[in-house]
Each structure stands twice: as structure tokens, then as C-alpha cells.
Design a protein around this motif. Sequence first.
Motif, PDB file in Angstrom:
ATOM      1  N   ILE A 218       0.132   9.268  29.918  1.00 28.85           N
ATOM      2  CA  ILE A 218      -1.083   8.471  29.738  1.00 28.85           C
ATOM      3  C   ILE A 218      -0.894   7.132  30.441  1.00 28.85           C
ATOM      4  O   ILE A 218       0.042   6.385  30.133  1.00 28.85           O
ATOM      5  CB  ILE A 218      -1.385   8.236  28.249  1.00 28.85           C
ATOM      6  CG1 ILE A 218      -1.501   9.577  27.507  1.00 28.85           C
ATOM      7  CG2 ILE A 218      -2.670   7.424  28.086  1.00 28.85           C
ATOM      8  CD1 ILE A 218      -1.673   9.431  26.003  1.00 28.85           C
ATOM      9  N   ILE A 219      -1.780   6.856  31.388  1.00 24.89           N
ATOM     10  CA  ILE A 219      -1.736   5.580  32.106  1.00 24.89           C
ATOM     11  C   ILE A 219      -2.785   4.655  31.490  1.00 24.89           C
ATOM     12  O   ILE A 219      -3.974   4.970  31.478  1.00 24.89           O
ATOM     13  CB  ILE A 219      -2.014   5.770  33.613  1.00 24.89           C
ATOM     14  CG1 ILE A 219      -0.965   6.715  34.220  1.00 24.89           C
ATOM     15  CG2 ILE A 219      -1.990   4.425  34.332  1.00 24.89           C
ATOM     16  CD1 ILE A 219      -1.203   7.024  35.681  1.00 24.89           C
TER      17      ILE A 219
ATOM     18  N   ALA B  71      -9.837  14.360  25.318  1.00 30.27           N
ATOM     19  CA  ALA B  71      -8.985  13.229  24.949  1.00 30.27           C
ATOM     20  C   ALA B  71      -9.817  12.240  24.150  1.00 30.27           C
ATOM     21  O   ALA B  71     -10.944  11.904  24.540  1.00 30.27           O
ATOM     22  CB  ALA B  71      -8.402  12.558  26.188  1.00 30.27           C
ATOM     23  N   TYR B  72      -9.289  11.752  23.040  1.00 33.21           N
ATOM     24  CA  TYR B  72     -10.046  10.844  22.177  1.00 33.21           C
ATOM     25  C   TYR B  72      -9.101  10.018  21.312  1.00 33.21           C
ATOM     26  O   TYR B  72      -7.938  10.369  21.117  1.00 33.21           O
ATOM     27  CB  TYR B  72     -11.030  11.623  21.290  1.00 33.21           C
ATOM     28  CG  TYR B  72     -10.402  12.783  20.539  1.00 33.21           C
ATOM     29  CD1 TYR B  72     -10.288  14.045  21.113  1.00 33.21           C
ATOM     30  CD2 TYR B  72      -9.903  12.617  19.241  1.00 33.21           C
ATOM     31  CE1 TYR B  72      -9.709  15.102  20.425  1.00 33.21           C
ATOM     32  CE2 TYR B  72      -9.335  13.668  18.550  1.00 33.21           C
ATOM     33  CZ  TYR B  72      -9.230  14.906  19.159  1.00 33.21           C
ATOM     34  OH  TYR B  72      -8.652  15.943  18.480  1.00 33.21           O
ATOM     35  N   GLY B  73      -9.643   8.910  20.837  1.00 32.33           N
ATOM     36  CA  GLY B  73      -8.876   8.070  19.937  1.00 32.33           C
ATOM     37  C   GLY B  73      -8.980   8.578  18.511  1.00 32.33           C
ATOM     38  O   GLY B  73      -9.997   9.150  18.111  1.00 32.33           O
ATOM     39  N   VAL B  74      -7.924   8.348  17.746  1.00 28.75           N
ATOM     40  CA  VAL B  74      -7.887   8.801  16.354  1.00 28.75           C
ATOM     41  C   VAL B  74      -7.533   7.618  15.459  1.00 28.75           C
ATOM     42  O   VAL B  74      -6.553   6.898  15.715  1.00 28.75           O
ATOM     43  CB  VAL B  74      -6.851   9.924  16.147  1.00 28.75           C
ATOM     44  CG1 VAL B  74      -6.791  10.317  14.673  1.00 28.75           C
ATOM     45  CG2 VAL B  74      -7.199  11.123  17.010  1.00 28.75           C
ATOM     46  N   ARG B  75      -8.346   7.433  14.455  1.00 30.53           N
ATOM     47  CA  ARG B  75      -8.042   6.413  13.439  1.00 30.53           C
ATOM     48  C   ARG B  75      -7.465   7.117  12.212  1.00 30.53           C
ATOM     49  O   ARG B  75      -8.118   7.977  11.613  1.00 30.53           O
ATOM     50  CB  ARG B  75      -9.306   5.654  13.044  1.00 30.53           C
ATOM     51  CG  ARG B  75      -9.030   4.535  12.031  1.00 30.53           C
ATOM     52  CD  ARG B  75     -10.305   3.815  11.667  1.00 30.53           C
ATOM     53  NE  ARG B  75     -10.042   2.695  10.773  1.00 30.53           N
ATOM     54  CZ  ARG B  75     -10.990   1.909  10.262  1.00 30.53           C
ATOM     55  NH1 ARG B  75     -12.271   2.144  10.563  1.00 30.53           N
ATOM     56  NH2 ARG B  75     -10.672   0.921   9.453  1.00 30.53           N
ATOM     57  N   VAL B  76      -6.238   6.788  11.852  1.00 29.43           N
ATOM     58  CA  VAL B  76      -5.553   7.455  10.743  1.00 29.43           C
ATOM     59  C   VAL B  76      -5.932   6.767   9.440  1.00 29.43           C
ATOM     60  O   VAL B  76      -5.773   5.544   9.290  1.00 29.43           O
ATOM     61  CB  VAL B  76      -4.025   7.418  10.929  1.00 29.43           C
ATOM     62  CG1 VAL B  76      -3.336   8.090   9.749  1.00 29.43           C
ATOM     63  CG2 VAL B  76      -3.647   8.105  12.232  1.00 29.43           C
TER      64      VAL B  76
ATOM     65  N   PHE C 247      -0.135  10.374  21.258  1.00 28.30           N
ATOM     66  CA  PHE C 247       0.680   9.173  21.477  1.00 28.30           C
ATOM     67  C   PHE C 247       0.198   8.116  20.494  1.00 28.30           C
ATOM     68  O   PHE C 247      -0.952   7.693  20.531  1.00 28.30           O
ATOM     69  CB  PHE C 247       0.571   8.636  22.901  1.00 28.30           C
ATOM     70  CG  PHE C 247       1.386   7.380  23.102  1.00 28.30           C
ATOM     71  CD1 PHE C 247       0.813   6.126  22.966  1.00 28.30           C
ATOM     72  CD2 PHE C 247       2.744   7.452  23.382  1.00 28.30           C
ATOM     73  CE1 PHE C 247       1.562   4.973  23.126  1.00 28.30           C
ATOM     74  CE2 PHE C 247       3.507   6.307  23.543  1.00 28.30           C
ATOM     75  CZ  PHE C 247       2.898   5.067  23.409  1.00 28.30           C
ATOM     76  N   SER C 248       1.113   7.676  19.595  1.00 35.85           N
ATOM     77  CA  SER C 248       0.760   6.704  18.559  1.00 35.85           C
ATOM     78  C   SER C 248       1.203   5.313  18.975  1.00 35.85           C
ATOM     79  O   SER C 248       2.204   5.126  19.676  1.00 35.85           O
ATOM     80  CB  SER C 248       1.422   7.079  17.224  1.00 35.85           C
ATOM     81  OG  SER C 248       1.028   8.369  16.811  1.00 35.85           O
ATOM     82  N   ARG C 249       0.448   4.322  18.512  1.00 39.50           N
ATOM     83  CA  ARG C 249       0.841   2.932  18.787  1.00 39.50           C
ATOM     84  C   ARG C 249       2.142   2.604  18.053  1.00 39.50           C
ATOM     85  O   ARG C 249       2.455   3.174  17.004  1.00 39.50           O
ATOM     86  CB  ARG C 249      -0.261   1.963  18.384  1.00 39.50           C
ATOM     87  CG  ARG C 249      -0.639   1.989  16.907  1.00 39.50           C
ATOM     88  CD  ARG C 249      -1.700   0.960  16.619  1.00 39.50           C
ATOM     89  NE  ARG C 249      -2.101   0.963  15.217  1.00 39.50           N
ATOM     90  CZ  ARG C 249      -2.840   0.015  14.657  1.00 39.50           C
ATOM     91  NH1 ARG C 249      -3.249  -1.001  15.385  1.00 39.50           N
ATOM     92  NH2 ARG C 249      -3.173   0.076  13.380  1.00 39.50           N
TER      93      ARG C 249
ATOM     94  N   THR D 267      -8.123   2.352  17.028  1.00 34.54           N
ATOM     95  CA  THR D 267      -7.368   3.538  17.413  1.00 34.54           C
ATOM     96  C   THR D 267      -5.903   3.403  17.011  1.00 34.54           C
ATOM     97  O   THR D 267      -5.236   2.438  17.365  1.00 34.54           O
ATOM     98  CB  THR D 267      -7.472   3.764  18.940  1.00 34.54           C
ATOM     99  OG1 THR D 267      -8.840   3.983  19.280  1.00 34.54           O
ATOM    100  CG2 THR D 267      -6.653   4.968  19.355  1.00 34.54           C
ATOM    101  N   ASP D 268      -5.433   4.397  16.243  1.00 26.72           N
ATOM    102  CA  ASP D 268      -4.016   4.437  15.864  1.00 26.72           C
ATOM    103  C   ASP D 268      -3.215   5.314  16.807  1.00 26.72           C
ATOM    104  O   ASP D 268      -2.006   5.103  16.988  1.00 26.72           O
ATOM    105  CB  ASP D 268      -3.867   4.949  14.430  1.00 26.72           C
ATOM    106  CG  ASP D 268      -4.463   3.974  13.421  1.00 26.72           C
ATOM    107  OD1 ASP D 268      -5.264   4.405  12.580  1.00 26.72           O
ATOM    108  OD2 ASP D 268      -4.119   2.774  13.492  1.00 26.72           O
ATOM    109  N   LYS D 269      -3.880   6.327  17.394  1.00 26.66           N
ATOM    110  CA  LYS D 269      -3.201   7.182  18.365  1.00 26.66           C
ATOM    111  C   LYS D 269      -4.228   7.846  19.274  1.00 26.66           C
ATOM    112  O   LYS D 269      -5.401   7.976  18.923  1.00 26.66           O
ATOM    113  CB  LYS D 269      -2.337   8.225  17.661  1.00 26.66           C
ATOM    114  CG  LYS D 269      -3.087   9.160  16.724  1.00 26.66           C
ATOM    115  CD  LYS D 269      -2.100  10.085  16.008  1.00 26.66           C
ATOM    116  CE  LYS D 269      -2.789  10.969  14.971  1.00 26.66           C
ATOM    117  NZ  LYS D 269      -1.829  11.836  14.254  1.00 26.66           N
ATOM    118  N   ILE D 270      -3.753   8.221  20.454  1.00 28.28           N
ATOM    119  CA  ILE D 270      -4.573   8.955  21.413  1.00 28.28           C
ATOM    120  C   ILE D 270      -4.155  10.422  21.345  1.00 28.28           C
ATOM    121  O   ILE D 270      -2.973  10.745  21.453  1.00 28.28           O
ATOM    122  CB  ILE D 270      -4.386   8.410  22.838  1.00 28.28           C
ATOM    123  CG1 ILE D 270      -4.933   6.975  22.919  1.00 28.28           C
ATOM    124  CG2 ILE D 270      -5.082   9.305  23.850  1.00 28.28           C
ATOM    125  CD1 ILE D 270      -4.694   6.309  24.246  1.00 28.28           C
TER     126      ILE D 270
END
Length: 308
Positions: free
Chosen positions: A229-230, A183-188, A275-277, A203-206
Motif C-alpha cells: 500500500i502506497i 479496498a476500504y477503510g475499517v473502523r474497529v 494493514f492496521s495503524r 480508519t483503524d485499518k485498510i
Amino acid sequence: MAEDITPNSNNNNKINNFLIVLVILLAVFCGVLLWQYFDLRSQNSNKGSEIEVLNDERTELQSELEEMLEDFEDMETDNDSMRAELTNRRNEIEDLLAKVKDKDFAIYKLRKETKTLRTIMRGYVVTIDSLNTLNVGLRQENSAVKERLTSEKRTNQSLQEKNEGLSSKVALASRLQARNISAYGVRVKRDMTGKDTDRANRTDKIRVCFDIDENKITPAGKKSLYIRIIAPDGQILSEGLGDDYRFEFEGQKGVFSDKLTIDYNNSASNACLDFSRASEEVEFLAGEYFITIYAEDYEIGTAELELK
């Protein structure tokens, strides 16, 4: 002889009349001088009283400003913005104290500025009390969130132990299993490519990726995969709360963070769910995220992610 006396008498009368007029003029002049003297004396007396009153007002304003400065020094808050405001106001009071000692500075201006500061100070007292009350509430809420997270962990552990203790080996054997979970954060980026990041504000999405083991026992076909995701505040991340965002698992209903349907053919495969913000204005919270992966209605793996 009568002719000699008459001219002299006329001259004497003229002289006497002149002297009388002169005396009257002198008397009037002296009266005017006396009136001016007493008038000036009265004015000087009034000015002395006014100066004394102004000095008393300056002393009173100085005492009030010194008291306000002490009150501002006693104000305490954890809010950085409010602390900066209090520092600015203290500097203003110190400037006014310097002006009070300057006799040339108009007293009415000092009185007006002091009144304004007093009004502002009352507002700060109310604001700081509200902030302190809010901070107490937030600390209590954080404590409750931690308790919920602990309870959620215990629940997950209990469910896992319950699954492990099932007597039906066939039922267990037919379940899919997730391995190598990451599991990691992704910057688009602007070109829509992604870059891994561990910074919450970037982070834009997990993204959650995992492998699904080969399983010859489970029936082949379409399988629904879910992640929950909690967030660090105890909230389950989801795009909505309606039935379209809910699923059944372990005998209960709950919202999911993302869903993916795969065509499982009993061989090993892999999957990724995101999961995107909600928008650019919404940021992910910094802290630890707890992630649970489900296949159909049962848990197949867990992971944790920390965003700084």
C-alpha cells in the motif's frame, strides 16, 4: 536734675535694644521667606523639566508602538495558530497606545510592556521565517512525492505491459489472477467488529479483499499472498523494514504491507489482507492510496482507495 535724667536714659536704652532685636528678627524672617521663595521656584522649574521629559518619553513610546503595530500588520503566515497569536499581539499594542495617551498611566509600566512586546516580535519574525522556509520545503517535497507516485504508476504499468507481453503462455497461464478487488477503510468498534468508513481520521485499518480465479494449470499447494500500500505521501505502509517484512517480486526486493498464506487447491477462492495503524495516536493520511496485490513473486491485481 541728675536723678531725673538717669531713669529716662535707661528707658530709652531699653526701647532701642527692643527695636534692634525686632529689626534683626524681621531681617531673619525676610531671609527665610526669600529662601523659601527661591527654593519653591527651583522646585517648580525642576518639575516643569520632568514633565517635559515625561511628555517626550510618551511621544517616543507612542511612535515606537505605532511602528511595532505596522510591523505586526506586515507579518504574514499560513499557520492558523500563528495568525491568532499575531492578532492578540496587535490588540495588546493598541491597548498600550491608548494607555500612552492617558497621562495618569505610569510611564515605567508602559516602557516595560513595550520592551516585552518588542522582544516577542523579534521571536515571531524568526518563527515566521522558519515556517515560511518549511512551507517552501514541504511544497517541494509534495512535488517530489507526486513525481514518485507518477513514476510508481508508470512502473506498475510498465510491469503490467511486460507481463502481458511475455511470450511464454504457459508461464502466464499458471499464474493466479485476482478479481473483484475492493479496498476500504475499517473502523474497529469496541466489540472488535468492523465498520466500513471513508474518513481517514476514523480508519483503524485498510482492508483489501479479492477473489482468486480457478486455475487448473498452477501447482496446488501453499501460496503466499502480499499487498503493498502506497500512502498519499509516497511512503509504502509496512510494520517494519527488516527482512521479516520483505519479499521478492519482479526481480527485486521490497517491503510488504501484509502477508497471507493460503492452501490453494486449484479452485476459486477469496482472501482479505489488512494493514492496521501502529497506534491510536497515529492516523492515516487523507488522500489517494495505491494498492498492489502479489502472489508469490508476481503481481496479480491493483486497486485504489481514497480516504477523505
